[in-house]
Design a protein around this motif. Structure first.
Motif, PDB file in Angstrom:
ATOM      1  N   SER A 234      -4.579  -2.161   3.584  1.00 32.28           N
ATOM      2  CA  SER A 234      -4.885  -3.513   3.334  1.00 32.28           C
ATOM      3  C   SER A 234      -4.754  -4.289   4.445  1.00 32.28           C
ATOM      4  O   SER A 234      -3.880  -3.931   5.609  1.00 32.28           O
ATOM      5  CB  SER A 234      -3.757  -4.131   2.177  1.00 32.28           C
ATOM      6  OG  SER A 234      -2.588  -3.909   2.928  1.00 32.28           O
TER       7      SER A 234
ATOM      8  N   THR B 257      -3.235   0.458  -3.516  1.00 31.54           N
ATOM      9  CA  THR B 257      -2.974  -0.622  -2.797  1.00 31.54           C
ATOM     10  C   THR B 257      -3.310  -1.856  -3.732  1.00 31.54           C
ATOM     11  O   THR B 257      -4.289  -2.072  -4.324  1.00 31.54           O
ATOM     12  CB  THR B 257      -3.913  -0.719  -1.643  1.00 31.54           C
ATOM     13  OG1 THR B 257      -3.839   0.447  -0.859  1.00 31.54           O
ATOM     14  CG2 THR B 257      -3.840  -1.897  -0.791  1.00 31.54           C
TER      15      THR B 257
ATOM     16  N   SER C  36       0.839  -1.184   0.181  1.00 26.97           N
ATOM     17  CA  SER C  36       0.030   0.031   0.071  1.00 26.97           C
ATOM     18  C   SER C  36       0.875   1.288  -0.126  1.00 26.97           C
ATOM     19  O   SER C  36       1.873   1.228   0.611  1.00 26.97           O
ATOM     20  CB  SER C  36      -0.969  -0.071   1.095  1.00 26.97           C
ATOM     21  OG  SER C  36      -1.894   1.119   1.096  1.00 26.97           O
TER      22      SER C  36
END
Length: 368
Positions: free
Chosen positions: A122, A354, A109
């Motif tokens: 995430s 992400t 990310s």
């Protein structure tokens, strides 16, 4: 991305979408903006959000990190996050991080190029044995809402933990397994919504909200669900007979336009293209995820991502070509996720990015 929330005084001169004073581009139409305010500077006691422990309203951050060297000059970075020698601000942990729970599953990310903070999050988990079980969750904070960075991380973690703890096997046929996993994803979304509410302020002008996408890979079965416009894809290796597929369907104005007959490229790049019609949060019009499943019989990748990646390669076939170009010799998932993030930054990096990946290897004799 934006949602139907309390209007702000500032609007994009091109499409009329709401914008913040610190924005250098419009997230709805992509037009360049001239910021009328500097990005907020963290207070002296602000520290990075921990990626290794739960987020709570009472303690959303870790104690100050130990002194570390400045990437610019090698000097000591103080507790305020700035180098005590040259004054350069050190990257916050949340600006860029990698998760690697197993050697076949990873997530990266990144803040991207234009945003002042990373509002994506995430949260992933995996059993050690390849092709066994992986859980991938990505949440993208709505940038016009308050505390969306904290809320998205809390939501992603809560959903991951629910899906790790719920390991429904179903009874008998594949349909039973699918139903059990889809129910688990619905429970994860509900708990993620609760986490957003728990980590947001009720009386804020624009209360925290975020998207949600989760996918579980068990052997050759993928079950997925989403709210908003973060996505899951199945990306088989180039050269096989299986087609790449976008698994999830967005809850967005662009998707409504696509369903009315507007070409995807036009819908995803027109006015209000990234306005979402469902999200997680106090003012959500509904957080029941749309779920689905796919049985795969080829080598390839389960890819879960925010719109920071698919902004630049929306079609599944385009992502398959990109993955093929970036992955000669089949790198590990962490290297490929980083390569995809780097590529999105090279295209402009106008949003947080992400990418979560799980590698699927077909059983001998079953590959398509």
């Amino acid at each position: 991305m934006t949602s139907a929330q309390t209007p702000t005084p500032l609007r994009c001169p091109t499409c009329g979408a709401e914008v913040a004073a610190v924005d250098s581009f419009c997230e709805s139409c992509g037009s360049e903006l001239t910021p009328s305010a500097d990005p907020p500077t963290p207070a002296a006691d602000e520290t990075p959000i921990s990626l290794s422990r739960p987020v709570t309203p009472e303690a959303p951050t870790d104690p100050p990190a130990a002194a570390r060297p400045c990437a610019e000059c090698g000097g000591v970075v103080g507790a305020d996050g700035y180098c005590e020698t040259c004054g350069t601000r050190a990257p916050r942990e949340r600006d860029h991080y990698t998760e690697l729970p197993a050697d076949w599953v990873a997530a990266v990310s990144d803040r991207g190029v234009r945003h002042h903070r990373n509002e994506d999050a995430s949260a992933i988990a995996a059993d050690a044995e390849p092709n066994s079980r992986a859980v991938l969750v990505v949440c993208d904070g709505v940038s016009t809402s308050q505390d969306s960075d904290v809320a998205s991380l809390a939501a992603a973690r809560r959903a991951r933990d629910v899906l790790v703890s719920l390991r429904p096997a179903g009874i008998g046929p594949v349909a039973s397994r699918v139903g059990a996993l889809a129910s688990a994803i619905r429970s994860a979304a509900a708990q993620a919504n609760t986490a957003v509410v728990d980590n947001s302020t009720a009386d804020a002008d624009s209360t925290a909200s975020c998207t949600f996408v989760a996918a579980v890979l068990e052997g050759d079965l993928i079950v997925y669900g989403n709210v908003g416009d973060s996505r899951a894809y199945w990306i088989p290796d180039l050269g096989g007979t299986e087609r790449a597929q976008q698994l999830t369907q967005d809850d967005s104005v662009a998707q409504v336009r696509i369903e009315s007959g507007v070409a995807r490229s036009e819908a995803e790049n027109g006015p209000q293209a990234h306005a979402i019609t469902k999200w997680l949060g106090r003012d959500s019009p509904g957080f029941e995820p749309r779920t689905g499943s796919l049985t795969v019989n080829a080598d390839g990748w389960l890819l879960v991502c925010s719109d920071g990646l698919w902004n630049y390669a929306s079609e599944a076939d385009a992502l398959q070509q990109l993955v093929g170009e970036l992955s000669p010799g089949q790198p590990g998932p962490a290297a490929l996720a980083q390569a995809l993030v780097d590529w999105a930054c090279e295209q402009g990096g106008k949003d947080n990015i992400t990418v979560a990946l799980a590698r699927h290897t077909a059983v001998a004799g079953s590959q398509g």
